[in-house]
Design an enzyme around this catalytic site. Structure first.
Site, PDB file in Angstrom:
ATOM      1  N   LYS A  22      32.766  40.283  42.867  1.00  0.00           N
ATOM      2  CA  LYS A  22      34.063  40.105  42.212  1.00  0.00           C
ATOM      3  C   LYS A  22      35.182  39.849  43.221  1.00  0.00           C
ATOM      4  CE  LYS A  22      37.588  42.833  39.786  1.00  0.00           C
ATOM      5  NZ  LYS A  22      38.478  43.172  40.916  1.00  0.00           N
ATOM      6  N   ASN A  23      35.269  40.693  44.250  1.00  0.00           N
ATOM      7  CA  ASN A  23      36.391  40.573  45.184  1.00  0.00           C
ATOM      8  C   ASN A  23      36.314  39.301  46.013  1.00  0.00           C
ATOM      9  OD1 ASN A  23      37.484  42.953  44.254  1.00  0.00           O
ATOM     10  ND2 ASN A  23      36.517  44.218  45.825  1.00  0.00           N
ATOM     11  N   ARG A  97      45.174  41.200  39.302  1.00  0.00           N
ATOM     12  CA  ARG A  97      45.694  41.446  40.644  1.00  0.00           C
ATOM     13  C   ARG A  97      45.449  40.256  41.575  1.00  0.00           C
ATOM     14  NH1 ARG A  97      49.262  44.799  43.062  1.00  0.00           N
ATOM     15  NH2 ARG A  97      48.944  44.760  45.292  1.00  0.00           N
ATOM     16  N   ASP A 121      44.303  47.384  38.312  1.00  0.00           N
ATOM     17  CA  ASP A 121      44.057  48.811  38.090  1.00  0.00           C
ATOM     18  C   ASP A 121      45.294  49.643  38.364  1.00  0.00           C
ATOM     19  OD1 ASP A 121      41.379  48.574  37.415  1.00  0.00           O
ATOM     20  OD2 ASP A 121      40.746  48.557  39.504  1.00  0.00           O
ATOM     21  N   MET A 341      43.562  55.560  50.557  1.00  0.00           N
ATOM     22  CA  MET A 341      44.374  54.366  50.314  1.00  0.00           C
ATOM     23  C   MET A 341      45.208  54.421  49.034  1.00  0.00           C
ATOM     24  SD  MET A 341      41.940  51.278  51.658  1.00  0.00           S
ATOM     25  CE  MET A 341      41.143  51.353  53.256  1.00  0.00           C
TER      26      MET A 341
END
Length: 434
Positions: A22-23, A97, A121, A341
């Site tokens: 996905k990323n 995003r 998210d 993070m």
């Protein structure tokens, strides 16, 4: 709103293939804007976030041809810049995003790029300063419309520059990199993200004619070129899904073979789950997880409690901390999970506590998990998926639990996992979409 009805307690068995990453997909798809020539991309996951980005590209003027279920050809020859001013673009851009990564390619090729504040998210603050500071160093003028939360950059000509990124942002590195390949002169990006997905983007851009050195390191040097041409690209399997399946096998005591994992690209992921006590065998490029009734957490040399934390690559990806946390609930031993993070990513543990897990949420970034050693199974409850990764962690918990669970808001899971209910049901799970 869709929900999953999950009947827990079944052991799964069989082979499963991870989807495309996905990323990586979100970066690679934005890169098609850098050339008017066709770009053919394979192993694209059929998930909500990726499909929304493909829809945005199509509406922007990219010709999209589906060659196979996971393969598309994109031709960005006739881009409609006026579309950036429409309400539909605002709605699409805010939905995902990854849409922010169209800004760098648009700036490089057309001299302007803009984007509404992107969605995604709700896991904590995810600032975009790194993106736009880097683009400014290349010569872009940055504008921010505060009332409308709209970001914009413009430049007659981009010029190479040296920059030290204030954080090793994956999407920020990708955005700056895609702008720099068409800038005049040399660009040096220090403290660049070096995740496999960024490496894949570099390799694709090089095949398109870009001049990039330092791939795989945190120091990228880019010699700008006048134009890029088309190429073909195959995406990596999704490392987060592979880690999720490893955790699922352990929690449910299942025997699962994860196929075609590209093991050299997984970094610390296998070792992290091995330290949680999960046995695995590497069979060529497959990972075999044997049936395991119990698993014991490792400790440090001095006997102190294992600490699992996220870090920039080659450290452990933060996207797998939710999975590691849920796996630890049924381990023998105690684990401290430290999510550095994002300050809201551990808040889903209240659902696990309701299921019977022994977890102390120390603060927004740290949770201590006291493993139940599978002596006391989790119990089914009704809960909601707060984000993609926590949603799958809750699904794994539900599959291991006694009784029936209902997971609401599974659209969050669909954003990142392709047909997850169908694929797991094929292994023996009992998940019904309602």
């Amino acid at each position: 709103m869709a929900s999953f009805e999950v009947k827990g307690g079944n052991k799964l068995k069989g082979e499963i293939y991870p989807q495309g990453a996905k990323n990586e997909a979100l970066q690679i798809l934005c890169a098609v804007l850098l050339t008017p020539e066709p770009v053919r991309i394979s192993n694209i996951p059929d998930i909500r976030d990726v499909n929304k980005l493909i829809e945005l590209l199509r509406d922007l003027g990219v010709t999209v041809e589906r060659n196979a279920p996971d393969t598309y050809t994109f031709t960005a020859a006739n881009i409609d810049l006026d579309y950036l001013e429409t309400e539909q673009f605002v709605e699409q851009g805010r939905a995902i995003r990854g849409s922010v990564m169209i800004v760098g390619p648009m700036l490089a090729r057309f001299g302007k790029g803009k984007m509404p504040k992107p969605g995604g998210d709700k896991i904590g603050r995810r600032r975009l300063d790194t993106h736009f500071t880097g683009l400014e160093k290349l010569g872009a003028k940055f504008n921010y419309d505060t009332p409308d939360s709209f970001y914009g950059v413009e430049a007659d000509k981009l010029k190479g520059a040296y920059m030290l990124l204030d954080e090793a942002s994956v999407t920020g590195t990708a955005n700056i990199l895609m702008a720099a390949v068409l800038a005049e002169g040399t660009t040096t990006i220090y403290n660049a993200a070096c995740e496999p997905y960024v490496q894949q983007l570099c390799r694709m851009l090089i095949r398109m004619g870009a001049k990039i050195t330092g791939t795989g390191s945190n120091l990228l040097v880019i010699e700008g070129v006048e134009k890029l041409h088309g190429t073909e690209h195959t995406m990596l399997p999704d490392m987060i899904e592979i880690g999720s399946f490893i955790g699922l096998a352990a929690m449910t005591g299942s025997e699962i073979t994860i196929k075609n994992c590209q093991i050299p690209e997984l970094g610390l992921i296998p070792e992290t789950f091995q330290r949680l006590g999960i046995k695995m065998e590497f069979r060529g490029d497959d990972i075999f997880i044997p049936e395991q009734d119990k698993y014991e957490v490792d400790t440090y040399i001095d006997g102190s409690i294992l600490n699992i934390s996220d870090h920039t690559w080659p450290g452990l990806t933060p996207d797998l901390l939710s999975i590691a946390l849920v796996v630890a609930t049924q381990s023998k031993g105690t684990v401290l999970v430290h999510q550095k993070m994002f300050e809201s990513r551990l808040f889903f543990v209240d659902k696990l506590i309701d299921m019977g897990a022994q977890i102390i949420l120390c603060d927004p970034h740290r949770a201590t998990i006291i493993g139940l050693n599978k002596n006391i199974p989790l119990r089914g409850i009704r809960m909601a998926s707060p984000d993609i990764r926590a949603g799958v962690a809750l699904l794994i918990a539900a599959l291991s639990a006694e009784g029936t669970s209902i997971i609401d808001n599974v659209e969050q899971i669909d954003r990142g996992y392709q047909n997850i209910d169908g694929r797991l049901n094929a292994l023996g799970a009992d998940i019904r979409r309602i």
